[in-house]
Design an enzyme around this catalytic site. Structure first.
Site, mmCIF file in Angstrom:
data_model
loop_
_atom_site.group_PDB
_atom_site.id
_atom_site.type_symbol
_atom_site.label_atom_id
_atom_site.label_comp_id
_atom_site.label_asym_id
_atom_site.label_seq_id
_atom_site.Cartn_x
_atom_site.Cartn_y
_atom_site.Cartn_z
ATOM 1 N N GLU A 113 0.847 -1.197 0.000
ATOM 2 C CA GLU A 113 0.000 0.000 0.000
ATOM 3 C C GLU A 113 0.882 1.246 0.000
ATOM 4 O OE1 GLU A 113 -1.696 -0.139 3.887
ATOM 5 O OE2 GLU A 113 -2.686 -2.073 3.564
ATOM 6 N N LYS A 115 2.203 4.674 1.570
ATOM 7 C CA LYS A 115 2.302 5.171 2.948
ATOM 8 C C LYS A 115 1.970 6.663 2.951
ATOM 9 C CE LYS A 115 5.363 5.271 6.976
ATOM 10 N NZ LYS A 115 5.150 6.693 7.288
ATOM 11 N N ASP A 117 1.402 10.412 4.132
ATOM 12 C CA ASP A 117 2.121 11.274 5.068
ATOM 13 C C ASP A 117 1.142 12.254 5.702
ATOM 14 O OD1 ASP A 117 4.174 12.365 6.493
ATOM 15 O OD2 ASP A 117 4.977 13.559 4.850
ATOM 16 N N TYR A 223 -6.587 2.277 7.073
ATOM 17 C CA TYR A 223 -5.776 1.179 6.565
ATOM 18 C C TYR A 223 -5.640 0.012 7.535
ATOM 19 C CZ TYR A 223 -2.369 4.003 9.191
ATOM 20 O OH TYR A 223 -1.737 4.758 10.148
ATOM 21 N N LYS A 309 10.997 3.367 2.339
ATOM 22 C CA LYS A 309 11.038 4.815 2.227
ATOM 23 C C LYS A 309 11.700 5.239 0.915
ATOM 24 C CE LYS A 309 9.000 6.200 5.956
ATOM 25 N NZ LYS A 309 9.540 7.246 6.808
ATOM 26 N N CYS A 403 11.587 47.471 -5.591
ATOM 27 C CA CYS A 403 10.666 46.449 -6.078
ATOM 28 C C CYS A 403 10.736 46.341 -7.603
ATOM 29 C CB CYS A 403 9.248 46.789 -5.638
ATOM 30 S SG CYS A 403 7.989 45.683 -6.312
ATOM 31 N N CYS A 406 7.164 47.689 -9.041
ATOM 32 C CA CYS A 406 6.677 49.071 -8.979
ATOM 33 C C CYS A 406 7.759 50.100 -8.663
ATOM 34 C CB CYS A 406 5.545 49.183 -7.953
ATOM 35 S SG CYS A 406 6.092 49.024 -6.231
ATOM 36 N N CYS A 421 8.331 44.685 -0.440
ATOM 37 C CA CYS A 421 8.038 45.928 -1.148
ATOM 38 C C CYS A 421 7.146 46.806 -0.278
ATOM 39 C CB CYS A 421 7.346 45.620 -2.476
ATOM 40 S SG CYS A 421 6.603 47.059 -3.270
ATOM 41 N N CYS A 426 1.487 48.692 -5.478
ATOM 42 C CA CYS A 426 2.282 47.687 -6.203
ATOM 43 C C CYS A 426 1.344 46.723 -6.926
ATOM 44 C CB CYS A 426 3.167 46.919 -5.227
ATOM 45 S SG CYS A 426 4.176 45.651 -6.025
#
Length: 660
Positions: A113, A115, A117, A223, A309, A403, A406, A421, A426
């Site tokens: 199956e 796994k 997370d 599960y 893993k 920036c 802008c 910024c 902006c």
């Protein structure tokens, strides 16, 4: 390795593993990947096996890493929620198969199956009705999160054809699509972003307020049957039964030998992107439950299952350029534009560099060859520079001082590494700025939420907050799902907001560290916006609760040409700049209150408003500067911290006496 050296290494590894366990299980804020954590555990186990004289019961290899939070009632697991032994190669997997063959003769089947997370939980049903749910905790004792679990739509509240009593183990997760959607919304709202789906799920489920779990749109996949008043022969039989009862069940396939399992393991790894949830491996389990009973478990893991893993896939790529994006909150984020590579099932041509500190730490330069991986299997990031391949003539990279969208000055956050910024107009921030301007703590414009703002921006009707006051109902009515009546209502709400006053206007501007509370403080000191704009930094710093950093942010914001343009447009539109705040009673002047628990006679907002009306401040966290903690029913950790610091605790009755 000598014994003394091994002992020192084991003690150092244990301390490192325990610290990472605390961050992962207790704070839901890991600082290393699951793969890196699992490798640390593996290294520790190998050393303890070589030097068994140093193996002790308190080693993290002998227990599940989580602790039980005092925020929730404890739940003793009738059947322990065990961890799994990790394997990282086909050779280790085959060794597991050989151990099983050595203990159990004859034929056997294995289940494979994905796994998932997420956050491991146990859910209990009695007479087919959902009764209780608990986190894994330390495997023996978990946390009662029943009310938060009720908010999960994929958790069935009633089962079909269920045993009289059943406890099921599953994983609460946040779908990758939900994670991306929430982070887009949080960015617009200026809220902290979720680090990854696993943290988002775990952090949501372990909040005291079930509304947070509901907002996060979590899911459940199961599960295993931990306990049932019905007999089953195989694991596959239990999974099929759980499906019939109404659960979302982990997909599985059966094989009669370990070698054939490898093909399915590799397929799951190659197709991780196609699954709605994050996964960090595949689980291989013995299918026959009687054979499992023969093998049994160690103090921490079953002998009849392992978790294979997957290593985070990492590939080299050449940096063609470093581009700088401006996010919706104004944060400048550098990204490496790399030669396209195939990574975890997708083509990657950009990888995040996070911030200037990160770039400096790795010394990433245009022209470098870097190693790229997908963080949490979602976001490509640069993790290392191959200095042996650095071409001549490269130069260190610095983020721009203005920036790129802008041209406004860029400032570094006082409390972090972000460069931001400062432009009020902006283009990159327009959606967030307008949404924030119209929000409840700002101008409180009814009906002007994120979706409507986005429609207005996309239609070219607004590009900055002040543009709202120049809209007309006829133009707004042309938007999708708007209509004439809705457009007229919206224009009416915008018109009504003109009289909200200085405090709300200041909060709506989105000046760094100037929210609703600071807006009220400033509005009590200055009669109108013009008087505030004329104030010097020194004058602002003399005001209670306005420190030097906030004063600097305020002065810089008002000095910006973009801000002054916005103010001029708001003035022309007839928006009131006058203060509506009156401080007639200063009995709480200079006092800071923290509210915790549930009050009978007030909502928290009502109590906070009373405190502020009398010149006080309502804060969200307890510190040495806190004057009082107002504690209602079911007061939590804030009350405990106040008691530790010796801060006066007020009951609701005492608070009523103070306010008359």
């Amino acid at each position: 390795m000598e014994a003394n050296e091994a002992r020192e290494k084991i003690l150092a590894l244990r301390a490192e593993v325990e610290e990472h366990s605390r961050r992962y299980y207790d704070e839901d804020a890991p600082t290393i990947s699951d793969f890196e954590y699992d490798k640390l555990i593996h290294t520790l186990m190998d050393l303890e096996e070589q030097f068994p004289q140093f193996l002790t019961p308190d080693s993290p290899t002998q227990h599940v890493g989580g602790r039980v939070s005092s925020k929730f009632a404890p739940v003793e697991h009738e059947v322990p929620l065990e961890s799994l032994m990790d394997v990282f190669s086909h050779e280790e997997l085959f060794a597991f198969g050989e151990r099983v063959d050595g203990a159990i003769g004859g034929s056997k089947m294995y289940d494979v199956e994905p796994k998932i997370d997420g956050l491991s939980i146990a859910v209990e049903y009695r007479n087919g009705e959902f009764f209780r749910g608990a986190t894994r905790g330390n495997g023996q004792t978990g946390e009662d999160v029943t009310e938060n679990l009720r908010t999960i739509r994929s958790l069935p509240k009633t089962l079909k054809n269920a045993p009289e009593r059943i406890i099921v183990r599953g994983e609460v997760y946040m779908a990758k699509e939900t994670f991306a959607m929430l982070n887009r919304r949080y960015e617009i709202e200026g809220k902290p972003l979720l680090a990854n789906p696993r943290n988002g799920a775990a952090g949501s489920l372990r909040q005291k307020d079930p509304k947070i779990a509901a907002e996060r749109q979590l899911d459940l996949i199961v599960y295993n049957i931990q306990l049932a008043t019905r007999e089953y022969r195989t694991h596959a039989e239990t999974l099929d039964a759980l499906t019939e009862m109404g659960f979302d069940v982990v997909p599985y396939k059966l094989y009669d030998n370990i070698r054939d399992c490898v093909e399915q393991i590799e397929w799951i790894g190659a197709n991780r992107d196609a699954f709605p949830y994050e996964m960090d491996g595949a689980v291989i389990k013995l299918n026959d439950l009687a054979q499992r009973a023969v093998l049994g478990s160690t103090t921490k893991v079953p002998r009849w299952a392992v978790a294979y893993k997957y290593p985070p896939e990492k590939k080299p790529a050449k940096v063609l350029d470093i581009a700088v994006q401006v996010g919706r909150t104004g944060v400048l984020t550098p990204k490496a534009v790399v030669e396209p590579i195939r990574l975890a099932g997708t083509t990657v041509s950009n990888a995040t560099l996070h911030n200037q500190d990160f770039i400096d730490k790795l010394d990433v330069r245009i022209g470098d060859t870097v190693w790229v991986r997908k963080a949490g299997e979602i976001i490509p990031e640069v993790v290392e520079v191959d200095l042996s391949k650095r071409p001549a003539g490269t130069v260190p990279f610095r983020l721009p001082e203005v920036c790129p969208e802008c041209g406004s000055p860029v400032v570094r956050d006082e409390d972090g590494a972000a460069m931001r910024c400062t432009g009020a107009e902006c283009p990159a921030q327009r959606l967030r700025n307008i949404t924030h301007f119209a929000a409840k703590d700002g101008m409180d414009i009814d009906g002007l939420g994120e979706a409507v703002v986005e429609s207005l921006v996309n239609a070219g009707l607004v590009s900055a907050p002040a543009d709202l006051y120049y809209l007309d109902a006829q133009s707004v009515a042309t938007l999708e799902r708007m209509g004439k009546k809705s457009a007229e209502n919206l224009i009416g709400a915008i018109e009504a907001s003109k009289t909200q006053g200085l405090a709300r206007l200041l909060s709506a501007f989105g000046i760094r560290q100037v929210g609703a509370s600071a807006g009220k403080t400033l509005a009590r000191r200055y009669p109108d916006l013009d008087a505030l704009m004329a104030a010097t930094e020194e004058e602002l710093m003399a005001i209670d609760d306005i420190g030097p950093v906030t004063a600097r942010y305020i002065a810089a914001w008002f000095a910006s040409p973009q801000s002054r343009h916005q103010i001029a447009r708001l003035r022309d539109a007839g928006v009131s700049f006058e203060s509506r705040e009156e401080l007639t009673d200063a009995r709480f002047a200079g006092k800071t209150f923290v509210l915790t628990g549930t009050l009978e006679g007030f909502t928290r907002d009502e109590a906070s408003a009373i405190i502020e009306r009398f010149g006080g401040k309502a804060s969200g966290s307890v510190s040495k500067k806190t004057s009082y903690v107002l504690a209602g029913e079911a007061a939590g950790s804030k009350l405990t911290k106040a008691q530790e610091l010796g801060i006066p605790i007020l009951t609701e009755a005492q608070f009523r006496e103070m306010i008359g």
